[in-house]
Write a protein that holds these residues in place. Sequence first.
Motif, PDB file in Angstrom:
ATOM      1  N   ARG A 189       0.751  -1.058  -0.127  1.00 26.31           N
ATOM      2  CA  ARG A 189      -0.086   0.092  -0.031  1.00 26.31           C
ATOM      3  C   ARG A 189       0.927   1.166  -0.013  1.00 26.31           C
ATOM      4  O   ARG A 189       1.752   1.557   0.906  1.00 26.31           O
ATOM      5  CB  ARG A 189      -1.061   0.156   1.250  1.00 26.31           C
ATOM      6  CG  ARG A 189      -1.944   1.111   1.174  1.00 26.31           C
ATOM      7  CD  ARG A 189      -3.117   1.246   2.418  1.00 26.31           C
ATOM      8  NE  ARG A 189      -3.545  -0.158   2.408  1.00 26.31           N
ATOM      9  CZ  ARG A 189      -4.714  -0.219   1.583  1.00 26.31           C
ATOM     10  NH1 ARG A 189      -5.415   0.730   1.009  1.00 26.31           N
ATOM     11  NH2 ARG A 189      -5.716  -1.407   1.606  1.00 26.31           N
ATOM     12  N   ARG A 411      -5.601  -3.891   5.179  1.00 24.29           N
ATOM     13  CA  ARG A 411      -6.537  -4.862   4.571  1.00 24.29           C
ATOM     14  C   ARG A 411      -7.007  -5.746   5.649  1.00 24.29           C
ATOM     15  O   ARG A 411      -6.145  -6.914   5.826  1.00 24.29           O
ATOM     16  CB  ARG A 411      -6.314  -5.484   3.389  1.00 24.29           C
ATOM     17  CG  ARG A 411      -7.359  -6.078   2.700  1.00 24.29           C
ATOM     18  CD  ARG A 411      -7.155  -6.388   1.277  1.00 24.29           C
ATOM     19  NE  ARG A 411      -8.359  -6.787   0.437  1.00 24.29           N
ATOM     20  CZ  ARG A 411      -8.628  -8.201   0.361  1.00 24.29           C
ATOM     21  NH1 ARG A 411      -7.792  -9.073   1.151  1.00 24.29           N
ATOM     22  NH2 ARG A 411      -9.693  -8.619  -0.285  1.00 24.29           N
ATOM     23  N   TYR A 448      -8.100   1.357   8.398  1.00 20.34           N
ATOM     24  CA  TYR A 448      -8.277  -0.243   7.875  1.00 20.34           C
ATOM     25  C   TYR A 448      -9.353  -0.472   7.241  1.00 20.34           C
ATOM     26  O   TYR A 448     -10.721   0.491   7.324  1.00 20.34           O
ATOM     27  CB  TYR A 448      -8.262  -1.272   9.234  1.00 20.34           C
ATOM     28  CG  TYR A 448      -9.194  -1.054  10.181  1.00 20.34           C
ATOM     29  CD1 TYR A 448     -10.736  -1.347  10.178  1.00 20.34           C
ATOM     30  CD2 TYR A 448      -8.932   0.101  11.387  1.00 20.34           C
ATOM     31  CE1 TYR A 448     -11.524  -0.913  11.083  1.00 20.34           C
ATOM     32  CE2 TYR A 448      -9.904   0.273  12.337  1.00 20.34           C
ATOM     33  CZ  TYR A 448     -11.001  -0.273  12.110  1.00 20.34           C
ATOM     34  OH  TYR A 448     -12.066  -0.032  13.152  1.00 20.34           O
ATOM     35  N   GLU A 449      -9.561  -1.356   6.533  1.00 15.37           N
ATOM     36  CA  GLU A 449     -10.891  -2.053   6.052  1.00 15.37           C
ATOM     37  C   GLU A 449     -11.166  -3.515   6.260  1.00 15.37           C
ATOM     38  O   GLU A 449     -10.247  -4.291   6.260  1.00 15.37           O
ATOM     39  CB  GLU A 449     -11.194  -1.733   4.240  1.00 15.37           C
ATOM     40  CG  GLU A 449     -10.077  -2.356   3.829  1.00 15.37           C
ATOM     41  CD  GLU A 449     -10.273  -2.196   2.092  1.00 15.37           C
ATOM     42  OE1 GLU A 449     -11.161  -1.872   1.520  1.00 15.37           O
ATOM     43  OE2 GLU A 449      -8.996  -2.665   1.489  1.00 15.37           O
ATOM     44  N   ALA A 475      -3.932  -9.997   2.666  1.00 20.70           N
ATOM     45  CA  ALA A 475      -4.537  -9.417   3.971  1.00 20.70           C
ATOM     46  C   ALA A 475      -3.345  -8.849   4.698  1.00 20.70           C
ATOM     47  O   ALA A 475      -2.125  -9.498   4.816  1.00 20.70           O
ATOM     48  CB  ALA A 475      -5.302 -10.456   4.616  1.00 20.70           C
TER      49      ALA A 475
END
Length: 851
Positions: A189, A411, A448-449, A475
């Motif tokens: 990311r 994630r 976060y998601e 993840a």
Amino acid sequence: MGRHSTALLAAGLVALMNVTAGFQFMINASVMGYPASTDVELYREIADILLREENPRPDKHNYCAIHFGKVTFDTTNGSTMYRSLTAARRNFQNHHVAVAIGPYIDVFTSTNYVILNQRHMLTSSAGQKTDLLDPEMILSILPERHNLSEAVSKIVEKLGWKYVALLSQDDFSTVLNLGTHDIQVSPIRLPSRIDSDEDVDLVRNLMELRASQKKRFILHSTKRDTVMHVMRAAKRLHLLHHTIQWLVDYPDFEDIVKEDDESWPGSIFGLQLLRADKIPNNISHVADQRNMTRLEVALAVDVVGLLRHVLYTRARNCSQEPGRNDVMAAGEFSDTLARASPYQGALGQYMWYINDRSNYSIDVLHYEQTLKKVGQCTFINETSSVDLFDNFTMTEPGSKSKTHAQVEKLRVVARLLEPFVMKNSSGDFEGFNVDLLYLIAQKVNFTYEIIEVTDTVSDGEMINGMVQELLTGNASMAVGALEVTAKMEEDISFSYTILSTKASILVKKGESTRNFFQFLGPFSIGLWFMILGFIMVAGTALYTMSRFDYTQENSEQRFDLKESLWYSINVLLQGTTEYSPQTTSMRTIIAFFWFCVLIIDAAYTANLAAYLTLQQIDDRIRTVYDLAGQTEMLYGVENNSNLMTFFKDATVDPYERMWAFMKLKEEQTMLSNTTKIIELVKDGKYAFIADRVVNDYHALQHCGLESIEQNFGQKDFSLGFPRGAPYKDDVNRALLSLKEEGKLDTLTKKWWKSRTNCTGDSKTRSIKDKTTKELELTNMFGVFIVLGSFVVLSVIVEIIERITVCVEGKKKQKKEKEEVKEKPKPLSEGFQPPAITDGSEKKEKSLFADY
């Protein structure tokens, strides 16, 4: 703001209709954006340029017109947001507004609330697949994300890349597609905002990526500035090397490479969707004035061009004046678009198949000192195909290590299991782990998601979906009911323990009925009536015998019926009385009466003790030994759970014997549906063995159930990370801090003890709990009810007696007065003095009056 924009749109239409001679074919388009957006002016300017380019003669009329109106979403505060939404909704209730144009802006562009009748020409890749937008109402100008992800995956597969690192700022949908092509992915990311190629976070990410010694990189971004900053930083860090290959999926790769034509080393693949020859030359000054990229200009040109294409299809001949103003309605726009021929725009051909853009192609370019086309990706009816002209595979070097870069947004994958992770009615995640993740994020300072995953079964073995996502690099963290096991410790890393538990048995509670008159339980109703009759008979017999008792002739108070019954009750209740029979017959009756009372009292005392003891004994299922020792009630575990593995591998009693029983009735004992399990337990036909934290939650939610903790199945729950995750230490420090502050205990109380739907005794029981307990108020409450009832009755009787005596006394006095008045005096006699009464008579009258 929104109401003002609607008024401007109406005023603009009137003004244009007055200026233009005659009638027109018209499309009304609402351009959606924020207050600072100038898209509506851009579209108007491009529309004018395209019109002049098509019809340079000023004396030749064009009776087709597109009118753009601005609909603004003001997020200054709650009031402006509400007014914006209200004005937008009112605007799109007008069926003469044919189409909406703009990016995805959350609920403001919702086809379920705001854009109810119109098609939405979506000018951003964000929001293409979201619950707020109806796919049937969306016209995506850019390629759909899932199509682009599939194209990238197939290109990577054609190139023979097996291990890749995906660099992106916010969209990692490509990761899932790469996984379906057996390509291992390490998602990296990038910082959410990159202002230069010297951005600190960007440099740190690329340095860590370089340390991982990976050789295949995918840069995913639709922002030209982001791509330029990343590529320049990579060049400075020697990541643009001839042994390293890049794939940039920015849709205008030519614009990236031509920025510094001779300075890009290495081997770079890219995608080219934009066709520069479809952009009119005289629009270049618009891009310069507004500092727009070629992709943004092409997007605006295609929006206006597509509207013109639909309008011209409807009008057929724009040089011929209609008989009246023909304003295209929202429904007519969709119908006309469906029958119109494909439009060739700057971003390829525009057709839509089942809500997705279809029948267009993207060129695959390769830059290595020179730029050339090496393949093409074609999208036809939801399928994509990639053809490469040459093979550019390289020998895959071994990777010595994999380091997951520290990111600002993680994630997080989660598996739904109450109360760890759940979804509420609005679809948002909630639960113990969700709240814990929020507290950790506040301390560690990350966003976060949460992505929901499920477990899968492969070759009869259950594969943990969260662990699988961590292993494939899809993840950053796993939350939920994640148990720490030796097998999983080999594959992933765990945080400190957040929760510990043992196994428990979920069973139906015993029938709890309140009986305030348990003191009557030792004797049957018939026996109680027999005792009552016995008292009456004994009292009556004493009364009868006392009539012939010569010893009571001169006694002040005789042994009458009332005293006889009172004497009998006193003897039964072991009380005392002042009276004692004197005759032999009466004493004989009394002696045998005492004997019967002695037997009755002894029997009652013994039976009462036994009765109350039996009432307190709980002979229901309490332990696994109880379960193993019976066959009437079914019991089992969740299918493919860790406890199932425990029983399966057990070699000691009673677990081995219990596994044989469960295996014999596998379809009835090893279940997966929680709802069905709860129903069976409520019916009293099934006992469910699971982790205590799970069964405790079920017991608190369903009042008829109770969870009984056992002395086996010790288990710890933690958070999961990819091996070597650098942010794991930060999370562990945050966990220790939360434990010290007591917030972890607070969360436990919130999601277990405080969320019960039950009242009264709903606590979790242990196998060490006593099988009997002390007497409670309910056991003896009936005695106090009887006492209170007779106290009230005695007060009522006393009051009635006093009232009766008072009333009778007044009546007697009144009668005497009337008799005195009515008695006539003799006429022949003179005055007679009042009679003189002696003191004894006066005293007798006084006693009578008092009585």
